[in-house]
Design a protein around this motif. Structure first.
Motif, PDB file in Angstrom:
ATOM      1  N   HIS A  97       0.887  -1.833  -0.022  1.00  7.92           N
ATOM      2  CA  HIS A  97      -0.053   0.077  -0.068  1.00  7.92           C
ATOM      3  C   HIS A  97       0.804   1.256   0.061  1.00  7.92           C
ATOM      4  CE1 HIS A  97      -3.134   2.878   1.592  1.00  7.92           C
ATOM      5  NE2 HIS A  97      -3.257   2.271   0.611  1.00  7.92           N
ATOM      6  N   THR A  98       1.122   2.342  -0.919  1.00  7.10           N
ATOM      7  CA  THR A  98       1.692   3.024  -1.491  1.00  7.10           C
ATOM      8  C   THR A  98       1.274   4.512  -1.908  1.00  7.10           C
ATOM      9  OG1 THR A  98       3.863   3.515  -2.146  1.00  7.10           O
ATOM     10  CG2 THR A  98       2.486   2.063  -3.301  1.00  7.10           C
TER      11      THR A  98
ATOM     12  N   ALA B  67      -7.073   2.577  -3.853  1.00  5.70           N
ATOM     13  CA  ALA B  67      -6.920   2.208  -2.254  1.00  5.70           C
ATOM     14  C   ALA B  67      -7.184   3.458  -1.026  1.00  5.70           C
ATOM     15  CB  ALA B  67      -6.329   1.346  -1.954  1.00  5.70           C
ATOM     16  N   GLY B  68      -7.901   3.467  -1.307  1.00  2.93           N
ATOM     17  CA  GLY B  68      -7.838   5.822  -0.257  1.00  2.93           C
ATOM     18  C   GLY B  68      -7.615   7.251  -0.764  1.00  2.93           C
ATOM     19  N   ASN B  69      -8.358   7.496  -0.725  1.00  4.09           N
ATOM     20  CA  ASN B  69      -7.939   9.001  -1.484  1.00  4.09           C
ATOM     21  C   ASN B  69      -7.934  10.041   0.288  1.00  4.09           C
ATOM     22  OD1 ASN B  69      -8.388  12.063  -2.636  1.00  4.09           O
ATOM     23  ND2 ASN B  69      -8.424  10.272  -4.339  1.00  4.09           N
ATOM     24  N   THR B  70      -6.899  11.320   0.220  1.00  4.51           N
ATOM     25  CA  THR B  70      -6.938  11.954   0.881  1.00  4.51           C
ATOM     26  C   THR B  70      -7.703  13.144   0.882  1.00  4.51           C
ATOM     27  OG1 THR B  70      -5.461  13.513   0.300  1.00  4.51           O
ATOM     28  CG2 THR B  70      -4.562  11.028   1.828  1.00  4.51           C
TER      29      THR B  70
ATOM     30  N   GLN C 130      -4.529   9.926  -4.627  1.00  7.29           N
ATOM     31  CA  GLN C 130      -5.229   8.799  -4.584  1.00  7.29           C
ATOM     32  C   GLN C 130      -4.024   7.729  -4.127  1.00  7.29           C
ATOM     33  OE1 GLN C 130      -7.945   7.260  -7.782  1.00  7.29           O
ATOM     34  NE2 GLN C 130      -6.266   5.757  -7.987  1.00  7.29           N
ATOM     35  N   LEU C 131      -4.016   6.750  -2.874  1.00  5.29           N
ATOM     36  CA  LEU C 131      -3.396   6.119  -2.749  1.00  5.29           C
ATOM     37  C   LEU C 131      -3.381   4.753  -3.141  1.00  5.29           C
ATOM     38  CD1 LEU C 131      -3.443   7.094   0.847  1.00  5.29           C
ATOM     39  CD2 LEU C 131      -1.955   7.137  -0.834  1.00  5.29           C
ATOM     40  N   SER C 132      -2.779   3.735  -3.078  1.00  7.27           N
ATOM     41  CA  SER C 132      -2.940   2.706  -4.375  1.00  7.27           C
ATOM     42  C   SER C 132      -2.364   0.925  -3.705  1.00  7.27           C
ATOM     43  CB  SER C 132      -1.930   2.527  -5.619  1.00  7.27           C
ATOM     44  OG  SER C 132      -2.837   3.684  -6.077  1.00  7.27           O
TER      45      SER C 132
END
Lengths: 363, 363
Positions: free
Chosen positions: A93-94, A147-150, A241-243
């Motif tokens: 996850h990065t 997988a995730g957004n701030t 966006q994270l991934s």
């Protein structure tokens, strides 16, 4: 498959578990490791990988399990790409913008300066952007999943006021990705440090300023205790966006039900993180202001210079990197289109509501 | 558990498919019906229930299957609540604001006039709003899952220009939910019609205007062929959340893996619909403008009057309905908080980017 079906049928009388379809019968036990680029202190961004792991385990009756490890010496925060690519871990996850030095096209997986906001990035993913990213990352043996957004972030922490462009010259500032390259053009000395090193660098004076994420995470990293001024908005990535990046051959080996479960878990986590931030950022913001943080907008002159430098940089990179150019062409078309729609819908309404709310407060 | 493990172990030598956990072994075959409130012509909003069904089937190796039926005589668009509540169908896809006549608190599951945008609604769900909604809907034997958001919509179709408040008086307009109650206070005669009846009502002159969703769906329903003027923004719901409502006893009977799979599928669908709309709305908007649609902003006078009427209405309803009052108190606090954060982040950045983009186009 054929053989397995026959064998199971033969075993039915003994085992008593009949009529399981092939997909359910053949589902293997799988254990994956997931390296996170983020410090384990953060129950937001670090927790995303654990959120996915929990959903995947529960949906598969614990047959598919993912063990998450925080950024640690064996796989440093910035080492996640290599670790997944070479199969040291099955996934990571990065924030892909950590890897723009390998190829600037990685920036599109996180976000470009003055680019798409979180909702627009999601729409671009659905409207073909994710296919383009996967095609690009194929050469690294990676399959990325948003997988995730701030959301739009804070504009970062400074130990002095930023009143005009001259205040940026010679400033040592911690930032990753293309936002850093934009600041370099305006005379900033950019440092790329992982999250768990930001506080130390600020405290020791190794950097004069730093951006991390937003009020809640920045407070957890104690950045408000080592800098007084906090600027907004964070234009570096617009909506980061994270991934979850997965090793391609590991991905292709997953049975379809596990692939679908993993995909859905990432999609839920993608929305969850943004919602979580939106819930926890306001109280954190208030706490920081109550203990002395001064919140200020970047001067218009600084914003405009950064905007121009950002798009000049994009054009230059596109002229040198075909991978970037291909993604940029589609991204730019999409950005133009979606602002045309947002102008009539989301932004028109949001701006009216914001103004009306202020007006109502006055009365 | 213990006995089953032993039996499975005994069967290993024969069956070769060992160590299936109890959850995987015992998973039953389940077939559900899902009634949609939306016309099957719409590959956006109608497709959401099919999206969830497809994900659920694939993730469970076809053991848990959901059969979707469009709005049809047996379960009318507005009959979905009763059909799910009384167990005629196991679940339904709908907009809860269709049911504000039962209890105005249903509005919070979709959105209030000048309320939360799509992202803010998602955050409220995560930050406690969904728990409050589930608690409220318990008395209807329903468990709601957010499943699709339209974002801010178009402001609707009119057969004449709306230049000031006097143009609203006596106007017959199709709209559902509290937005309709707001318009009634400004002299509009409100008609509540399901989606598949809107075109006919416009064409026959039974109504003078109608709101449906946005450019793409409105074009599919041919609303642009029966009205010339299209106004923005659609302030009625701000960001309309759709819901998969599930019969409570059916839900409680699901094994945990199916519950998790269903929850994730709804979460993915929730984000998918918004992204899909953001992708398809711009081309539709352009097609409609090219064939004669005139796009106009509501006059400021109309917006301001609607805003004031909306919040006066909320206060009145809250004073009469305890269910509404409980949700409204939390919603209002959340709305105030999140605008405080958006003002410094999302809106500050979005507005700058929009202005800078326009400026760049001029040069």
């Amino acid at each position: 498959m054929r053989r397995r079906s026959l064998i199971t049928a033969a075993g039915v009388g003994l085992a008593g578990t009949i009529a399981l379809p092939a997909a359910a019968q053949g589902l293997p036990k799988i254990e994956w490791r997931c390296a996170s680029s983020f410090p384990k202190e953060l129950d937001t961004i670090y927790f995303v990988a654990g959120f996915v792991a929990d959903r995947v385990a529960k949906a598969t009756g614990n047959r598919f399990r993912i063990h998450v490890t925080p950024a640690e010496p064996s796989v440093q925060a910035f080492g996640v790409l290599d670790a997944v690519s070479d199969g040291t871990v099955q996934c990571g996850h990065t924030a892909s913008l950590y890897f723009v030095d390998r190829d600037p096209a990685f920036a599109f997986d996180t976000g470009l300066p003055f680019g798409l906001n979180a909702r627009q990035q999601n729409a671009w993913m659905i409207g073909g952007g994710l296919d383009l990213l996967r095609n690009f990352m194929r050469s690294y043996d990676l399959v990325p999943f948003p997988a995730g957004n701030t959301g739009a972030q804070l504009g970062g922490w400074f130990n002095k006021e930023i009143n005009d462009l001259s205040d940026l010259r010679g400033l040592k500032f911690r930032i990753s990705g293309l936002g850093g390259s934009v600041l370099e053009r305006l005379g900033v000395e950019v440092e790329n440090l992982p999250g768990d090193a930001v506080y130390g660098a600020m405290k020791s004076g190794a950097v004069d300023g730093a951006k991390w994420i937003g009020p809640y995470d920045d407070e957890k990293l104690k950045l408000n205790t080592v800098a007084k001024y906090c600027y907004y908005p964070g234009w570096w990535e617009s909506g980061s966006q994270l991934s979850l990046i997965v090793n391609r051959s590991q991905w292709e080996r997953l049975p379809e039900p596990y692939q679908v479960v993993f995909t859905m878990a990432c999609a839920e986590a993608n929305a969850w993180l943004l919602g979580k931030y939106d819930v926890v950022n306001v109280p954190a913001l208030r706490r920081m202001v109550a203990t002395g943080t001064v919140i200020k907008p970047f001067p218009q002159e600084v914003m405009t210079a950064c905007y121009r430098a950002a798009y000049a940089l994009n054009d230059e990179i596109a002229s040198q990197h075909p991978t970037f150019a291909r993604l940029y062409a589609d991204w730019r078309r999409f950005r133009g289109d979606i602002y045309e729609w947002f102008r009539l819908s989301e932004l028109a309404l949001n701006d009216f509501v914001l103004a009306a709310t202020k007006e109502a407060e006055k009365r």
